[in-house]
Scaffold this motif. Structure first.
Motif, short mmCIF file in Angstrom:
data_model
loop_
_atom_site.label_atom_id
_atom_site.label_comp_id
_atom_site.label_asym_id
_atom_site.label_seq_id
_atom_site.Cartn_x
_atom_site.Cartn_y
_atom_site.Cartn_z
N UNK A 173 62.82 19.09 44.03
CA UNK A 173 63.29 19.67 42.79
C UNK A 173 62.45 19.16 41.63
N UNK A 174 62.40 19.96 40.56
CA UNK A 174 61.71 19.60 39.32
C UNK A 174 62.76 19.37 38.25
N UNK A 175 62.67 18.24 37.56
CA UNK A 175 63.66 17.93 36.52
C UNK A 175 62.97 17.38 35.29
N UNK A 176 63.67 17.44 34.17
CA UNK A 176 63.20 16.83 32.92
C UNK A 176 64.30 15.92 32.38
N UNK A 231 54.59 12.91 31.52
CA UNK A 231 55.30 13.29 30.30
C UNK A 231 54.97 14.72 29.91
N UNK A 232 55.84 15.33 29.12
CA UNK A 232 55.63 16.70 28.65
C UNK A 232 54.99 16.61 27.27
N UNK A 285 60.25 13.21 29.95
CA UNK A 285 59.57 13.02 31.22
C UNK A 285 59.92 14.14 32.18
N UNK A 286 58.92 14.58 32.91
CA UNK A 286 59.03 15.58 33.95
C UNK A 286 58.88 14.84 35.28
N UNK A 287 59.82 15.06 36.22
CA UNK A 287 59.70 14.34 37.49
C UNK A 287 60.16 15.22 38.64
#
Length: 344
Positions: A173-176, A231-232, A285-287
């Motif tokens: 999954x992609x999360x912020x 980071x975004x 942050x994008x993780x």
């Protein structure tokens, strides 16, 4: 061929290959038993002064530049806020690895007509964010320049292995960790509606002028076992593309899951999704990670944290945006590219 034909990230790829291919071994670091743990291509470089292991200390190093007329104007960013923001972008790079900022070197390019009071305001902003985040400015350089520019080189430190861009896997999954698009909304507001006042307008302007890097959140991600993050800074879609390219995978973003702050949605109901995807300078942050782990981490965070997408097999770096009706479109040229074509 000119660098505009390659674009910023093509230029970075070219120089990274040259640096690695032409490097003559590990150089002087061997004499002090330094081990390079994160090389070119991530938010920071990292090296460890001791043997490998989960408890080792990693030292981090990053640099960033802000140029008048490219990254800021004096009309939208006062000197005090410019000082804050010039360090914030570097602090965010350290945060994305899971580290704490430590020491900064600041290089200034200034026209000779710069007012001393403006220079003092610039450094006051730098010192405010330095004190808030526990780092020290320890030196730098100064040159005369036709426009203002600021280059910051920042070190950081952490215990354990830094989070990197290369670990995303299909099925992740992609999360912020926070709201997207507020900084871009603040800039848009200042450019289009300069006299607006009120809580919402103040929030959007503050989001652009005084971003707060997610240092504590980055540490919590490492403690939770997250290993892939960045980071975004250039825009959600472009930054996820960079992460996917580094990991050799593709990704999807679901627009109905993007965490858009109510103030941004109220001011820009038609444009808030585009701002969330491509506005940039949000410094959240994008993780990525396995679904159970990512869902658990997101549930423990506040302030707009959300699962926004997924990782899949496909062309490395290719990002697909999926709207609320299930329509899919390729995400291209949404974020910031220094050498790419101008965007409307």
């Amino acid at each position: 061929m000119q660098i505009k034909d390659l674009g910023e990230f093509g230029v970075i790829d070219l120089l990274t290959r040259m640096v690695i291919d032409w490097r003559a071994g590990s150089g002087n670091s061997q004499s002090f038993s330094f081990n390079l743990t994160v090389d070119n291509g991530d938010d920071t470089a990292a090296w460890s002064p001791g043997p490998s292991g989960t408890g080792r200390v990693n030292e981090l190093f990053t640099t960033d530049t802000m140029v008048e007329g490219v990254h800021f104007t004096r009309e939208t960013t006062p000197w005090l806020d410019l000082g804050w923001k010039s360090l914030a972008s570097n602090i965010s790079d350290v945060a994305s690895m899971g580290g704490l900022p430590t020491y900064a070197l600041v290089t200034l390019g200034l026209p000779s007509e710069t007012e001393v009071s403006d220079l003092e305001s610039l450094y006051k902003g730098m010192l405010q964010i330095s004190n808030d985040y526990g780092l020290a400015i320890v030196g730098g350089d100064m040159v005369r320049s036709p426009v203002v520019f600021i280059t910051v080189a920042l070190t950081g430190v952490m215990r354990g292995q830094p989070m990197v861009r290369t670990g995303a896997r299909p099925g992740d999954l992609v999360a912020v960790t926070g709201h997207l698009g507020s900084s871009g909304g603040g800039l848009k507001l200042m450019l289009e509606r300069t006299s607006e006042a009120g809580e919402a307008a103040d929030f959007l302007r503050e989001s652009h002028r005084r971003p707060r890097p997610a240092v504590a959140v980055g540490q919590s991600l490492v403690e939770s076992g997250i290993t892939t993050a960045m980071d975004v800074s250039d825009g959600m879609a472009d930054d996820l593309s960079k992460l996917c390219r580094a990991s050799g995978v593709s990704g999807k973003i679901f627009t109905d899951r993007l965490p858009v702050h109510p103030f941004l949605r109220d001011w820009f109901p038609e444009g808030c999704v585009d701002l969330a995807l491509g506005g940039g300078e949000d410094y959240v942050l994008l993780f990525t990670g396995p679904p159970a782990k990512v869902n658990h981490v997101v549930a423990s965070l506040s302030g707009g944290a959300a699962v926004v997408g997924e990782i899949s097999v496909g062309t490395p770096g290719q990002i697909t945006v999926v709207d609320a009706l299930g329509n899919e479109v390729a995400a291209s040229n949404r974020g910031w590219d220094h050498f790419g074509p101008a965007q409307d």
